[in-house]
Scaffold this motif. Sequence first.
Motif, PDB file in Angstrom:
ATOM      1  N   ALA A 275      52.782 105.417  72.745  1.00  0.00           N
ATOM      2  CA  ALA A 275      51.368 105.775  72.871  1.00  0.00           C
ATOM      3  C   ALA A 275      50.510 104.525  73.040  1.00  0.00           C
ATOM      4  O   ALA A 275      49.549 104.513  73.824  1.00  0.00           O
ATOM      5  N   VAL A 276      50.869 103.470  72.315  1.00  0.00           N
ATOM      6  CA  VAL A 276      50.132 102.209  72.446  1.00  0.00           C
ATOM      7  C   VAL A 276      50.275 101.671  73.864  1.00  0.00           C
ATOM      8  O   VAL A 276      49.296 101.257  74.491  1.00  0.00           O
ATOM      9  N   TRP A 277      51.495 101.678  74.385  1.00  0.00           N
ATOM     10  CA  TRP A 277      51.705 101.140  75.729  1.00  0.00           C
ATOM     11  C   TRP A 277      51.005 101.983  76.786  1.00  0.00           C
ATOM     12  O   TRP A 277      50.485 101.442  77.778  1.00  0.00           O
ATOM     13  N   GLU A 278      50.979 103.285  76.613  1.00  0.00           N
ATOM     14  CA  GLU A 278      50.288 104.136  77.585  1.00  0.00           C
ATOM     15  C   GLU A 278      48.821 103.736  77.700  1.00  0.00           C
ATOM     16  O   GLU A 278      48.270 103.625  78.802  1.00  0.00           O
ATOM     17  N   LEU A 279      48.182 103.496  76.563  1.00  0.00           N
ATOM     18  CA  LEU A 279      46.784 103.075  76.581  1.00  0.00           C
ATOM     19  C   LEU A 279      46.634 101.673  77.177  1.00  0.00           C
ATOM     20  O   LEU A 279      45.746 101.431  78.012  1.00  0.00           O
ATOM     21  N   LYS A 280      47.474 100.764  76.745  1.00  0.00           N
ATOM     22  CA  LYS A 280      47.349  99.390  77.231  1.00  0.00           C
ATOM     23  C   LYS A 280      47.652  99.300  78.726  1.00  0.00           C
ATOM     24  O   LYS A 280      46.992  98.543  79.457  1.00  0.00           O
ATOM     25  N   ARG A 281      48.645 100.036  79.184  1.00  0.00           N
ATOM     26  CA  ARG A 281      48.961  99.991  80.611  1.00  0.00           C
ATOM     27  C   ARG A 281      47.785 100.482  81.433  1.00  0.00           C
ATOM     28  O   ARG A 281      47.434  99.883  82.468  1.00  0.00           O
ATOM     29  N   GLU A 282      47.150 101.555  80.979  1.00  0.00           N
ATOM     30  CA  GLU A 282      45.991 102.075  81.704  1.00  0.00           C
ATOM     31  C   GLU A 282      44.861 101.049  81.721  1.00  0.00           C
ATOM     32  O   GLU A 282      44.189 100.862  82.744  1.00  0.00           O
ATOM     33  N   ALA A 283      44.651 100.371  80.597  1.00  0.00           N
ATOM     34  CA  ALA A 283      43.614  99.343  80.559  1.00  0.00           C
ATOM     35  C   ALA A 283      43.989  98.156  81.436  1.00  0.00           C
ATOM     36  O   ALA A 283      43.135  97.584  82.135  1.00  0.00           O
ATOM     37  N   LEU A 284      45.255  97.781  81.419  1.00  0.00           N
ATOM     38  CA  LEU A 284      45.690  96.631  82.202  1.00  0.00           C
ATOM     39  C   LEU A 284      45.590  96.883  83.698  1.00  0.00           C
ATOM     40  O   LEU A 284      45.371  95.944  84.481  1.00  0.00           O
ATOM     41  N   GLU A 285      45.755  98.128  84.106  1.00  0.00           N
ATOM     42  CA  GLU A 285      45.562  98.445  85.528  1.00  0.00           C
ATOM     43  C   GLU A 285      44.153  98.053  85.965  1.00  0.00           C
ATOM     44  O   GLU A 285      43.944  97.547  87.076  1.00  0.00           O
ATOM     45  N   GLN A 286      43.184  98.266  85.104  1.00  0.00           N
ATOM     46  CA  GLN A 286      41.799  97.898  85.431  1.00  0.00           C
ATOM     47  C   GLN A 286      41.576  96.397  85.308  1.00  0.00           C
ATOM     48  O   GLN A 286      40.931  95.782  86.162  1.00  0.00           O
ATOM     49  N   VAL A 287      42.106  95.809  84.244  1.00  0.00           N
ATOM     50  CA  VAL A 287      41.902  94.379  84.024  1.00  0.00           C
ATOM     51  C   VAL A 287      42.521  93.561  85.154  1.00  0.00           C
ATOM     52  O   VAL A 287      41.926  92.594  85.649  1.00  0.00           O
ATOM     53  N   LEU A 288      43.714  93.947  85.588  1.00  0.00           N
ATOM     54  CA  LEU A 288      44.390  93.178  86.626  1.00  0.00           C
ATOM     55  C   LEU A 288      43.817  93.418  88.018  1.00  0.00           C
ATOM     56  O   LEU A 288      44.175  92.717  88.973  1.00  0.00           O
ATOM     57  N   ALA A 289      42.938  94.402  88.133  1.00  0.00           N
ATOM     58  CA  ALA A 289      42.245  94.607  89.413  1.00  0.00           C
ATOM     59  C   ALA A 289      41.143  93.572  89.617  1.00  0.00           C
ATOM     60  O   ALA A 289      40.641  93.395  90.731  1.00  0.00           O
ATOM     61  N   VAL A 290      40.765  92.873  88.545  1.00  0.00           N
ATOM     62  CA  VAL A 290      39.742  91.825  88.636  1.00  0.00           C
ATOM     63  C   VAL A 290      40.386  90.565  89.206  1.00  0.00           C
ATOM     64  O   VAL A 290      41.399  90.092  88.686  1.00  0.00           O
ATOM     65  N   PRO A 291      39.833  90.002  90.288  1.00  0.00           N
ATOM     66  CA  PRO A 291      40.431  88.795  90.880  1.00  0.00           C
ATOM     67  C   PRO A 291      40.425  87.630  89.888  1.00  0.00           C
ATOM     68  O   PRO A 291      39.498  87.471  89.093  1.00  0.00           O
ATOM     69  N   LEU A 292      41.467  86.811  89.951  1.00  0.00           N
ATOM     70  CA  LEU A 292      41.534  85.612  89.125  1.00  0.00           C
ATOM     71  C   LEU A 292      40.633  84.532  89.702  1.00  0.00           C
ATOM     72  O   LEU A 292      40.487  84.409  90.924  1.00  0.00           O
ATOM     73  N   GLY A 293      40.018  83.746  88.829  1.00  0.00           N
ATOM     74  CA  GLY A 293      39.270  82.579  89.277  1.00  0.00           C
ATOM     75  C   GLY A 293      40.219  81.515  89.806  1.00  0.00           C
ATOM     76  O   GLY A 293      41.437  81.593  89.583  1.00  0.00           O
ATOM     77  N   PRO A 294      39.712  80.503  90.499  1.00  0.00           N
ATOM     78  CA  PRO A 294      40.589  79.490  91.118  1.00  0.00           C
ATOM     79  C   PRO A 294      41.522  78.806  90.130  1.00  0.00           C
ATOM     80  O   PRO A 294      42.710  78.612  90.421  1.00  0.00           O
ATOM     81  N   GLY A 295      40.995  78.447  88.960  1.00  0.00           N
ATOM     82  CA  GLY A 295      41.839  77.766  87.989  1.00  0.00           C
ATOM     83  C   GLY A 295      42.933  78.657  87.445  1.00  0.00           C
ATOM     84  O   GLY A 295      44.091  78.236  87.325  1.00  0.00           O
ATOM     85  N   ARG A 296      42.596  79.884  87.109  1.00  0.00           N
ATOM     86  CA  ARG A 296      43.600  80.814  86.576  1.00  0.00           C
ATOM     87  C   ARG A 296      44.589  81.226  87.665  1.00  0.00           C
ATOM     88  O   ARG A 296      45.766  81.427  87.385  1.00  0.00           O
ATOM     89  N   GLN A 297      44.133  81.333  88.892  1.00  0.00           N
ATOM     90  CA  GLN A 297      45.055  81.645  89.980  1.00  0.00           C
ATOM     91  C   GLN A 297      46.072  80.527  90.150  1.00  0.00           C
ATOM     92  O   GLN A 297      47.271  80.777  90.342  1.00  0.00           O
ATOM     93  N   ALA A 298      45.599  79.283  90.056  1.00  0.00           N
ATOM     94  CA  ALA A 298      46.513  78.152  90.178  1.00  0.00           C
ATOM     95  C   ALA A 298      47.526  78.145  89.030  1.00  0.00           C
ATOM     96  O   ALA A 298      48.715  77.844  89.231  1.00  0.00           O
ATOM     97  N   ALA A 299      47.055  78.473  87.822  1.00  0.00           N
ATOM     98  CA  ALA A 299      47.962  78.517  86.670  1.00  0.00           C
ATOM     99  C   ALA A 299      49.002  79.623  86.838  1.00  0.00           C
ATOM    100  O   ALA A 299      50.185  79.436  86.525  1.00  0.00           O
ATOM    101  N   TYR A 300      48.568  80.773  87.354  1.00  0.00           N
ATOM    102  CA  TYR A 300      49.498  81.875  87.579  1.00  0.00           C
ATOM    103  C   TYR A 300      50.521  81.508  88.654  1.00  0.00           C
ATOM    104  O   TYR A 300      51.724  81.781  88.506  1.00  0.00           O
ATOM    105  N   ASP A 301      50.066  80.892  89.721  1.00  0.00           N
ATOM    106  CA  ASP A 301      50.979  80.485  90.795  1.00  0.00           C
ATOM    107  C   ASP A 301      52.020  79.497  90.262  1.00  0.00           C
ATOM    108  O   ASP A 301      53.196  79.557  90.636  1.00  0.00           O
ATOM    109  N   ALA A 302      51.584  78.594  89.380  1.00  0.00           N
ATOM    110  CA  ALA A 302      52.518  77.631  88.794  1.00  0.00           C
ATOM    111  C   ALA A 302      53.549  78.336  87.920  1.00  0.00           C
ATOM    112  O   ALA A 302      54.735  77.967  87.906  1.00  0.00           O
ATOM    113  N   PHE A 303      53.111  79.350  87.183  1.00  0.00           N
ATOM    114  CA  PHE A 303      54.027  80.123  86.335  1.00  0.00           C
ATOM    115  C   PHE A 303      55.070  80.820  87.198  1.00  0.00           C
ATOM    116  O   PHE A 303      56.269  80.792  86.893  1.00  0.00           O
TER     117      PHE A 303
END
Length: 721
Positions: free
Chosen positions: A285-313
Motif C-alpha cells: 500500500a505504501v509503494w502504491e501511493l509512492k509510485r503514484e506520487a513519483l510518476e508526478q515528481v519525475l515528470a518535472v524536468p531536472l535542472g542542469p546540475g541535477r541532470q548532470a549528476a543523474y547522467d554521471a550516475f
Amino acid sequence: MAAAPEEHPAEDLARLAELHGVATSYRPAPDRTVQVSASAVAAALAALGVDATGPDAVRTALAARERELRERLLPPTVVQWSGAEPATALTALPALAALPAGTRLRVETEDGEERAWEERAGEEGAGEEGVLAADLPLGVHRLTATAPDGRTGEACLVVAPDRLPAPPGRSYGLLVQLYSLLSRRSWGMGDLGDLAELAGWAGHTAGAGFVQVNPLHAAVPGAPTDPSPYRPSSRRFPDPVHLRIEDIPEFAHVEDRERLSALLERAGRLRAAVLDKGALIDRDAVWELKREALEQVLAVPLGPGRQAAYDAFRAAHGRALDDHATWCALAEVHGSDWHRWPDGLRDPRSSATARARSALADRVEFHARLAWLTDGQLRAAQRAAREAGMPVGIVHDLAVGVHPAGADAWAQQDVFAAGMSVGAPPDAFNARGQDWGLPPWRPDRLAATGHAPYRDLLRALFRYAGALRIDHVMGLFRLWWVPQGSPPTDGTYVHYDAEAMLALLSLEATRAGAVVIGEDLGTVEPGVRETLQRRGVLGTSVLWFERDWEGDGRPLPPERWRADCLATATTHDLPPTAARLTGDHVDLRDRLGLLTRSAAEERAEATADAAEWLALLGSLGLLDSPAAGPPGSDEEEEIRAVHRFLLRTPARLIGVWLPDGLGDRRPQNLPGTWDEYPNWRLPVADSDGRPVPLEELVASPRLRALLDVLRPPGAGPTTRR
C-alpha cells in the motif's frame, strides 16, 4: 540408462568433487563428520557444468579437470596482500611459484598503465629485477604470463590492504529495522528521512557512533510482495519504497498540487492506521501511493546540475543499471517472475529484450531515475550521521543472496548456479536443515569474471555506507547448496575463493574508509573466524549465546569476550531482551505451536537461563537494585544491566536493539513461521504493544535512561532533567 550416482567409484567422484570445490563430507561439530550423499555431490557438479552421471562420465570429467589444471599457467585470481610481507617479486607469490622457468610476466594496472617491468619466472636474479609486489598500486590489475613454449595465461591480480579499516575508536549504536521506524511524516513505514532524523538525534544527543539497519535492497514486487528484506530482487540497487517523497527537490515543482495533496492525505491515513489503530505495516500500500506520487515528481524536468549528476550516475553504473531498470519495466508488463516471461525476454542479451527495452524506454528511464534518487537519499542519511558526530554512521546490511525471480538473477544468469538453492545443513537448532530459496553464485563463473559482480556490488553499497554488515559472512568461504526439489538434508557445501573475496572486500572497504562486520553466528567452519579476524572483519557476539561451551557451559564473563566484534543483546531474528527476561518468547512460540517439548519445560529452561545471566550481572555489581523476584521483575533495570555488561566486554562496537529501549516484546522476525506471525511488518512499539512514532521514541524516558548507560564521557545526557 546412466548409472545412478551411488554406483560411481567413490575415490574418482571424491577426487572430481575436490578439484571443483565440492565437499563430500562436513563436520557440524569437532568430533563428528557427516558424509554427503553421492547424489548431492553429482547434483552440485552438474550445476557447475560437470557431468557425473555415471562411472565413465566421472572418469572423463576427472581426466579433463586434471589436464586443465596441469596445463593452465595462472589461476583465475592472484592475491597480493599489501604490507603483509617484505617486498618480493611477483614470482614469489604462492600462486605463481610453480611457473615454468623462463615464463615472462607483465602487469597492466586497473588504470590502463602497462608497467615496463618484465619478470622471468624461475631464473636466477628474477627477484631483484622483476616486478616487486610492493611497487604495484592497490587495485584490480591484469596479469599476463607467457611460457617458453608459447602458452599464455591471464589472471586477475588483486593488490589489497592486509587488513580492513578498523572502527575509529570504541562506540555504541542503535540497531533498527528501518520499515518499523515510523515518524509522523512517513507514509506508513519508516523511510530514509526517518533514518537521517534518527541518526542526527542519536549522534548529537546520545553520543551514538552508528545506526545499523536491515538490508535496503530492491524487493521483488508481488501481490503481496515478500516482506523479507533478505530475499531481494537486487542487492546492488536500493528499493525506492524507502524514499522520502517530500525531500526530492522536484516535489516542490509538481504542477498538479491538488492530486498531490490527495496522495498526502491518503498517506496520512495509512500512517495513522499503523500508529494509531494498530494495523500492520503494508509495504504494498505504501509503494502504491509512492509510485503514484513519483510518476508526478519525475515528470518535472531536472535542472542542469541535477541532470548532470543523474547522467554521471547512469554512466557509473552502466549496463548493470540498464539491466535493473529494464527488468523493472518488463515486470510491470509481464509479472515479476522472469521465468514466466515470453521466451525471448528471459535472456537479457537477446534481440527481443533489446526491442522491449527500446519500446519501454520511458519506463526504463523511470526506474533508473528511482535508483538515482534513492542512492542520493541514502548518501544524505550517511552525511547526516557523520555531521552529527558519528564516527561510523549508517551500517548497511548485505543479504546473503537474491530472489530467484528477481532482477539480479535475470541479469546475471551466467554466474548463478541453475537448479540450486542456498541453505544450511541440519544442526542442533534445526534437525531438518534450511532452504533459503536463494540461488548461489557459481564460484567458477565468478572467478572467470575476476569476481566482477561481487566487486560491483561492494562498490555500490560502499557509496553510502559507513560500515557494512555481511549476513552469513561464512558464505565468502562456502555455501550449502540444496538441489531444487530436494530436502535441505540432501545438500552439500561448495567452496569459493575466500582469499580473493576477502581481498576485494578489503580493497573496496579501504577505498570507502568503511568498517565491515560479519554475521558469524551458528556453525562456522574451523579457521574461518580466525581468518576473518586476521583480515580485520569484525564478528558478531550475542549475549545469550556467549557461554563457555568448551568448559562448564556457564555465561562467559566479560573479559573473555573477543574484542573484534559487534556485541549485542539480541538481533532481529531473536526475542527482544524484555521477552527473554520475562519468558514472553516462550509463550509466543507456545501459542503458535512451535515448541518441540512441553511449555513447562521450555519456560523452566528459559527462566533458568535468564536467572543465570542475572546472577552474573549481580555478582559484577551491574544491577543497581537487584530484584527480589524472578527474572523480569524489574525489566528496565535488568535491561540496563545487560548493556552495562556489554560495556565491560572489550568489544569494539556495542549495539542496542532499539525496541529494547521501549520494552517491545515482539521479535521482528520469528524463524520457522510464515503466515502464523507478521514477520517484517511490525512497527517499533512499547511494552504494551502500542506503536511509538519517532517523535515520541526519542523523548521516551525509558529509552533515554538506557542510552545514558552507554553514552560516552563528554556527550550530553540523553535524559531530560
